[in-house]
Design a protein around this motif. Structure first.
Motif, PDB file in Angstrom:
ATOM      1  N   THR A  11       1.008  -1.172  -0.100  1.00 21.49           N
ATOM      2  CA  THR A  11      -0.030   0.016  -0.051  1.00 21.49           C
ATOM      3  C   THR A  11       1.097   1.254  -0.047  1.00 21.49           C
ATOM      4  O   THR A  11       0.597   2.347  -0.672  1.00 21.49           O
ATOM      5  CB  THR A  11      -0.960  -0.077   1.268  1.00 21.49           C
ATOM      6  OG1 THR A  11      -1.728  -1.139   1.270  1.00 21.49           O
ATOM      7  CG2 THR A  11      -1.706   1.323   1.036  1.00 21.49           C
ATOM      8  N   GLN A  12       1.893   1.337   0.946  1.00 26.81           N
ATOM      9  CA  GLN A  12       2.749   2.330   1.008  1.00 26.81           C
ATOM     10  C   GLN A  12       3.417   2.746  -0.219  1.00 26.81           C
ATOM     11  O   GLN A  12       3.752   3.760  -0.741  1.00 26.81           O
ATOM     12  CB  GLN A  12       3.625   2.487   2.292  1.00 26.81           C
ATOM     13  CG  GLN A  12       2.789   2.597   3.354  1.00 26.81           C
ATOM     14  CD  GLN A  12       3.839   2.568   4.674  1.00 26.81           C
ATOM     15  OE1 GLN A  12       5.093   2.380   4.623  1.00 26.81           O
ATOM     16  NE2 GLN A  12       3.175   2.611   5.781  1.00 26.81           N
ATOM     17  N   THR A  13       4.009   1.666  -0.819  1.00 26.85           N
ATOM     18  CA  THR A  13       4.729   1.918  -2.105  1.00 26.85           C
ATOM     19  C   THR A  13       4.019   2.419  -3.200  1.00 26.85           C
ATOM     20  O   THR A  13       4.145   3.079  -4.112  1.00 26.85           O
ATOM     21  CB  THR A  13       5.133   0.304  -2.700  1.00 26.85           C
ATOM     22  OG1 THR A  13       6.089  -0.043  -1.498  1.00 26.85           O
ATOM     23  CG2 THR A  13       6.058   0.537  -3.857  1.00 26.85           C
ATOM     24  N   ILE A  14       2.507   1.819  -3.361  1.00 25.52           N
ATOM     25  CA  ILE A  14       1.676   2.266  -4.424  1.00 25.52           C
ATOM     26  C   ILE A  14       1.382   3.650  -4.182  1.00 25.52           C
ATOM     27  O   ILE A  14       1.386   4.442  -5.051  1.00 25.52           O
ATOM     28  CB  ILE A  14       0.491   1.429  -4.561  1.00 25.52           C
ATOM     29  CG1 ILE A  14       0.814  -0.037  -5.113  1.00 25.52           C
ATOM     30  CG2 ILE A  14      -0.515   2.083  -5.274  1.00 25.52           C
ATOM     31  CD1 ILE A  14      -0.380  -0.938  -4.845  1.00 25.52           C
ATOM     32  N   ILE A  15       1.117   3.956  -2.841  1.00 24.82           N
ATOM     33  CA  ILE A  15       0.719   5.639  -2.531  1.00 24.82           C
ATOM     34  C   ILE A  15       1.969   6.416  -2.942  1.00 24.82           C
ATOM     35  O   ILE A  15       1.606   7.727  -3.263  1.00 24.82           O
ATOM     36  CB  ILE A  15       0.358   5.461  -1.134  1.00 24.82           C
ATOM     37  CG1 ILE A  15      -1.011   5.161  -0.753  1.00 24.82           C
ATOM     38  CG2 ILE A  15       0.396   7.149  -0.672  1.00 24.82           C
ATOM     39  CD1 ILE A  15      -1.454   4.960   0.287  1.00 24.82           C
ATOM     40  N   ILE A  16       3.089   6.113  -2.523  1.00 23.57           N
ATOM     41  CA  ILE A  16       4.378   6.802  -2.904  1.00 23.57           C
ATOM     42  C   ILE A  16       4.418   7.034  -4.372  1.00 23.57           C
ATOM     43  O   ILE A  16       4.668   8.111  -4.878  1.00 23.57           O
ATOM     44  CB  ILE A  16       5.515   6.345  -2.214  1.00 23.57           C
ATOM     45  CG1 ILE A  16       5.604   6.742  -0.679  1.00 23.57           C
ATOM     46  CG2 ILE A  16       6.998   6.743  -2.883  1.00 23.57           C
ATOM     47  CD1 ILE A  16       6.747   6.054   0.036  1.00 23.57           C
ATOM     48  N   MET A  17       4.039   5.927  -5.159  1.00 23.58           N
ATOM     49  CA  MET A  17       4.215   6.015  -6.707  1.00 23.58           C
ATOM     50  C   MET A  17       3.117   7.114  -7.136  1.00 23.58           C
ATOM     51  O   MET A  17       3.618   7.801  -8.083  1.00 23.58           O
ATOM     52  CB  MET A  17       4.112   4.686  -7.462  1.00 23.58           C
ATOM     53  CG  MET A  17       5.551   3.812  -7.005  1.00 23.58           C
ATOM     54  SD  MET A  17       5.179   2.165  -7.490  1.00 23.58           S
ATOM     55  CE  MET A  17       5.277   2.351  -9.181  1.00 23.58           C
ATOM     56  N   VAL A  18       2.089   6.874  -6.657  1.00 21.25           N
ATOM     57  CA  VAL A  18       1.041   7.809  -6.940  1.00 21.25           C
ATOM     58  C   VAL A  18       1.190   9.234  -6.541  1.00 21.25           C
ATOM     59  O   VAL A  18       1.052  10.231  -7.533  1.00 21.25           O
ATOM     60  CB  VAL A  18      -0.461   7.342  -6.344  1.00 21.25           C
ATOM     61  CG1 VAL A  18      -1.392   8.420  -6.495  1.00 21.25           C
ATOM     62  CG2 VAL A  18      -1.011   6.155  -7.152  1.00 21.25           C
TER      63      VAL A  18
END
Length: 167
Positions: A8-15
């Motif tokens: 979740t955090q990896t995806i949020i940072i990418m977004v």
């Protein structure tokens, strides 16, 4: 974040970085991205474990990993928790079970509806808000978030000062 392998955090940072690139000066963004890639490259040469951490982080958001997670992993558990939260909302006629009470009721709902094992915390902010506080607060929360996003976009479009735009 990469070391924790938190999907979740990896995806949020990418977004977040994608939105940052959309709403910022293009030339400065390219410089930042190139500098970030250069730093990662140098760090991976100096500290080989860093490349392993980065690779494992991107592996955690791969299609294969997400599919496996849906079948019997964390996403499956989160979906069961969310379904139990929907039952809580329905059983309270849309009023919710009360602040934090989903944690107390989840073992009973896991036995009665969807077995989430020993997990009692919802692991989904929106589902938790609806299960605990009900439809009125949940919908109000969504409306406020949407209005804030619209307001921030309007500020971005109307402002000429780049510092204000990106702050």
């Amino acid at each position: 974040v990469f070391a924790s392998q938190s999907r979740t955090q990896t995806i949020i940072i990418m977004v977040m970085y994608i939105f940052f690139m959309i709403f910022s000066k293009k030339s400065s963004v390219v410089k930042i991205i190139l500098a970030f890639i250069a730093v990662l490259f140098v760090l991976s040469l100096v500290v080989p474990a860093i490349s392993d951490v980065i690779n494992s982080a991107f592996e955690s958001i791969s299609e294969k990993e997400i599919q496996e997670s849906l079948i019997g992993g964390s996403l499956n558990s989160r979906m069961k928790l969310m379904y139990n939260g929907v039952h809580m909302l329905v059983n309270t006629f849309g009023f919710g079970v009360g602040a934090g009470c989903h944690r107390v009721l989840m073992p009973q709902y896991s036995l009665q509806y969807y077995d989430a094992g020993e997990i009692v915390v919802m692991h989904n902010l929106l589902a938790e808000i609806f299960a605990d506080y009900g439809l009125i607060i949940g919908i109000t929360f969504l409306i406020v978030i949407v209005k804030l996003c619209v307001k921030l976009y309007q500020i971005f479009k109307k402002q000429n000062d780049m510092i204000i735009k990106t702050s």
